[in-house]
Design a protein around this motif. Sequence first.
Motif, mmCIF file in Angstrom:
data_model
loop_
_atom_site.group_PDB
_atom_site.id
_atom_site.type_symbol
_atom_site.label_atom_id
_atom_site.label_comp_id
_atom_site.label_asym_id
_atom_site.label_seq_id
_atom_site.Cartn_x
_atom_site.Cartn_y
_atom_site.Cartn_z
ATOM 1 N N SER A 1 0.831 -1.208 0.000
ATOM 2 C CA SER A 1 0.000 0.000 0.000
ATOM 3 C C SER A 1 0.865 1.258 0.000
ATOM 4 O O SER A 1 0.554 2.233 -0.699
ATOM 5 C CB SER A 1 -0.934 -0.004 1.212
ATOM 6 N N ASP A 2 1.963 1.233 0.760
ATOM 7 C CA ASP A 2 2.876 2.379 0.752
ATOM 8 C C ASP A 2 3.552 2.523 -0.609
ATOM 9 O O ASP A 2 3.766 3.641 -1.098
ATOM 10 C CB ASP A 2 3.934 2.228 1.848
ATOM 11 N N ALA A 3 3.891 1.408 -1.215
ATOM 12 C CA ALA A 3 4.538 1.450 -2.530
ATOM 13 C C ALA A 3 3.608 2.052 -3.573
ATOM 14 O O ALA A 3 4.029 2.868 -4.408
ATOM 15 C CB ALA A 3 4.972 0.050 -2.944
ATOM 16 N N VAL A 4 2.320 1.647 -3.532
ATOM 17 C CA VAL A 4 1.343 2.195 -4.488
ATOM 18 C C VAL A 4 1.237 3.706 -4.336
ATOM 19 O O VAL A 4 1.197 4.448 -5.331
ATOM 20 C CB VAL A 4 -0.025 1.521 -4.282
ATOM 21 N N PHE A 5 1.223 4.187 -3.106
ATOM 22 C CA PHE A 5 1.139 5.629 -2.862
ATOM 23 C C PHE A 5 2.331 6.355 -3.493
ATOM 24 O O PHE A 5 2.170 7.374 -4.177
ATOM 25 C CB PHE A 5 1.085 5.887 -1.354
ATOM 26 N N ALA B 1 7.195 2.804 -13.514
ATOM 27 C CA ALA B 1 6.179 2.942 -12.471
ATOM 28 C C ALA B 1 4.913 2.185 -12.857
ATOM 29 O O ALA B 1 4.281 1.521 -12.015
ATOM 30 C CB ALA B 1 5.872 4.414 -12.221
ATOM 31 N N HIS B 2 4.533 2.248 -14.134
ATOM 32 C CA HIS B 2 3.352 1.500 -14.585
ATOM 33 C C HIS B 2 3.589 -0.011 -14.477
ATOM 34 O O HIS B 2 2.705 -0.762 -14.021
ATOM 35 C CB HIS B 2 3.000 1.881 -16.024
ATOM 36 N N TRP B 3 4.756 -0.498 -14.892
ATOM 37 C CA TRP B 3 5.054 -1.929 -14.790
ATOM 38 C C TRP B 3 4.992 -2.389 -13.339
ATOM 39 O O TRP B 3 4.410 -3.446 -13.034
ATOM 40 C CB TRP B 3 6.449 -2.221 -15.356
ATOM 41 N N LEU B 4 5.589 -1.620 -12.450
ATOM 42 C CA LEU B 4 5.618 -2.023 -11.043
ATOM 43 C C LEU B 4 4.219 -1.998 -10.438
ATOM 44 O O LEU B 4 3.834 -2.895 -9.666
ATOM 45 C CB LEU B 4 6.570 -1.105 -10.274
ATOM 46 N N LEU B 5 3.430 -0.992 -10.780
ATOM 47 C CA LEU B 5 2.052 -0.940 -10.291
ATOM 48 C C LEU B 5 1.241 -2.117 -10.827
ATOM 49 O O LEU B 5 0.396 -2.681 -10.104
ATOM 50 C CB LEU B 5 1.402 0.384 -10.691
ATOM 51 N N ALA B 6 1.460 -2.493 -12.063
ATOM 52 C CA ALA B 6 0.749 -3.641 -12.617
ATOM 53 C C ALA B 6 1.067 -4.908 -11.825
ATOM 54 O O ALA B 6 0.162 -5.707 -11.511
ATOM 55 C CB ALA B 6 1.116 -3.823 -14.090
ATOM 56 N N ARG B 7 2.325 -5.116 -11.491
ATOM 57 C CA ARG B 7 2.719 -6.302 -10.718
ATOM 58 C C ARG B 7 2.111 -6.283 -9.324
ATOM 59 O O ARG B 7 1.628 -7.313 -8.826
ATOM 60 C CB ARG B 7 4.245 -6.374 -10.641
ATOM 61 N N ILE B 8 2.125 -5.108 -8.675
ATOM 62 C CA ILE B 8 1.568 -5.018 -7.327
ATOM 63 C C ILE B 8 0.062 -5.248 -7.349
ATOM 64 O O ILE B 8 -0.490 -5.977 -6.511
ATOM 65 C CB ILE B 8 1.905 -3.644 -6.708
ATOM 66 N N CYS B 9 -0.616 -4.647 -8.331
ATOM 67 C CA CYS B 9 -2.081 -4.756 -8.390
ATOM 68 C C CYS B 9 -2.524 -6.199 -8.651
ATOM 69 O O CYS B 9 -3.564 -6.639 -8.147
ATOM 70 C CB CYS B 9 -2.634 -3.829 -9.460
ATOM 71 N N ARG C 1 -1.291 -8.904 -7.509
ATOM 72 C CA ARG C 1 -1.238 -9.764 -6.326
ATOM 73 C C ARG C 1 -1.845 -9.130 -5.078
ATOM 74 O O ARG C 1 -1.692 -9.664 -3.980
ATOM 75 C CB ARG C 1 0.207 -10.158 -6.043
ATOM 76 N N THR C 2 -2.539 -7.990 -5.250
ATOM 77 C CA THR C 2 -3.145 -7.312 -4.113
ATOM 78 C C THR C 2 -4.659 -7.387 -4.222
ATOM 79 O O THR C 2 -5.234 -6.879 -5.190
ATOM 80 C CB THR C 2 -2.707 -5.833 -4.050
ATOM 81 N N PRO C 3 -5.339 -8.052 -3.269
ATOM 82 C CA PRO C 3 -6.802 -8.152 -3.329
ATOM 83 C C PRO C 3 -7.447 -6.761 -3.382
ATOM 84 O O PRO C 3 -7.060 -5.850 -2.647
ATOM 85 C CB PRO C 3 -7.161 -8.878 -2.020
ATOM 86 N N GLY C 4 -8.403 -6.599 -4.274
ATOM 87 C CA GLY C 4 -9.121 -5.342 -4.427
ATOM 88 C C GLY C 4 -8.523 -4.412 -5.457
ATOM 89 O O GLY C 4 -9.136 -3.409 -5.829
ATOM 90 N N LEU C 5 -7.305 -4.726 -5.933
ATOM 91 C CA LEU C 5 -6.647 -3.861 -6.919
ATOM 92 C C LEU C 5 -6.452 -4.561 -8.258
ATOM 93 O O LEU C 5 -5.860 -3.987 -9.172
ATOM 94 C CB LEU C 5 -5.277 -3.391 -6.389
ATOM 95 N N GLU C 6 -6.962 -5.803 -8.372
ATOM 96 C CA GLU C 6 -6.706 -6.566 -9.596
ATOM 97 C C GLU C 6 -7.209 -5.842 -10.845
ATOM 98 O O GLU C 6 -6.588 -5.956 -11.914
ATOM 99 C CB GLU C 6 -7.376 -7.942 -9.501
#
Length: 629
Positions: free
Chosen positions: A580-584, A599-607, A609-614
């Motif tokens: 959540s801190d990384a997304v911010f 930043a877009h690639w990293l956000l895609a990877r985080i989203c 594997r994060t419930p609610g952000l898929e």
Amino acid sequence: MPSRTLLVAWDAADWNVIEPMIEAGELPNLEALLAGGLLGRFAVPMPIDPAVLAASLCTGFPPDVHGILARPARAAQRRGPDLAERFAAAGRPAISVGWPGSHGEAPRANLLRVSDAFDAEPPGSAADPWPLPLGSVVPQAMAADIAEVRFHPAEFAPSDLQPLVTDIGTMDLTTEPRVSCLAIHLAASISRQSAATFLMENHPWQYAEVFFSGLEGISRECIAYQPPHLPHVSEQDYLRYSRAVAEAYRLHDQMLGRLVALAGTDATILLVSSRGVECGDARPTPLVGEHVETAAFFRPRGFCLLRASGLREDDLLHGIDHSDLAPTLLWLAGLGLPPGLPGRPLLQAVHAAAAIASPVEDGGLAPPPDPLRTLADDKTGDRSFHLAIAHMNAGRMSDALPLLEWVSAQRPDRLGPALYRINCLRGLGRPVEALALLERLANLPDGGLRPRPGLRARFFPHYDLMRGLLFCDEGRPDLARAHFVAALEARPQHAGLHLHLARALLGLREWDAAEAALRQAITIDRGEGEAHRLLGKLLSRLQRFAEALQPAMEAAARLPHRPDVHLLLGYTLARLDRSSDAVFCLHNALRLKPGLRPAHWLLARICRRTPGLEQFAERHARAARFLPR
């Protein structure tokens, strides 16, 4: 009635001196201001001439726009209204005392002006005539009262100066001119305090500004004698002057307390220092031909303390710029912002930011200075030199180069213009010419400068720095390293040199040595955001993510305008599973640069594997695929 606004400037006050004194309880008024307000620290653009910085502070514009380019500065040189004039034009009575660039101001309604020349050139004796320079007090009807409140240096008894000079009672003052210099600088601050309090007590006002120059002069004389004891300072001088700087700060703290009390509890208070001094272990060791006091040079680091109704308390202001201070005061006072201001109000300081006042006419800002006229009118070369630096700050290298060439031709005894000219050629992509100029200087006696003691010793650390930078420009860090090491042998306390060495070592993949150089740069100057960024990036590259987090956070606080810094922090947090801190942080990076593919690639990877952000993962992945590389 709107609340009052008080602007106090302490020239060359340094937070590294102030902070330990606050912790020791020696500066109670500053401590109270800090507890009830916000602290901001910022880098200052060159040149760090006090008149130039003061004009930038009170107009909100850079020197190539406001027109004050060097000392002595006069009101006629300023090309637009300053804060005092803006308040007065809005029908809010204003007081200005000691501000550089205010001498010779024409009378204006609602404005009482005492220029920085009113306390200049005191006679040798307090009994001798001390006429006020014409144009130093506006309106002229106040001149007699202002002349009466000035404090002459000869009014000090030796016992008055004993807190600054411990053994003054046993000294032969005729053989120690430094004591007289301290008295002059201290008296100047007392005179400005007296004039300001007289006007604030006896005239209605809504805005007041006071510029104190005393700390600059006292620091220049005595910062070398401040603890810790430097090896090149004699024991006698250290014991004699070691408390001079601290006692000067204590006196200014007392004067600040009186000004704040006169402003009232609901007033907006801004205390600013637009430049600092090297202190502590960062003070340079004098080279051959340098005196102890002249080796204590200024540094482009400033700070501000802001207190106002509705602002957060006991907190920090991150990512501020020197140009943000004038629009912040105008906005907090409910006045309009002139169009074209490079800075913006510090809305982060307010609990719930209201709408910004609408832009207003800029008060008849004159055209930019004509470079040819600047050359014709410039007797010392300072105005042309500082205008060239302002052009370089704005990326206008082609405008800066002719000015630097003219200054170098007129003043071949000056090192600064020659070095800026080399950097300007680098910025224009002309490294061959830059190298030829550097080598030509190096092969001439004293670096091509007119004979003055020690100039050759002072030139060659700069030569090694510039030669190293040119090798870096050529992609040859192996050759650059030797020159940076040579420069550091002469100036080991210079944080920027350690940073340049670290970059060369990074290019050579010498990770341990690069880490050591970066940590040394941070030890010398904790405000060096680029050193924090590079250290965080290095530690992340070495997969030492837990260690990388702190320097990455420090870099984000000091370089908030850099999207790559927020990307680094977001990446580090993601590797520590703080999604959540990384997304911010990654969203902060994209707000600054929407097309930042990593930043877009990293956000895609985080989203993913994060419930609610898929549902956001494919959007960022698509943006990263179609954005240009």
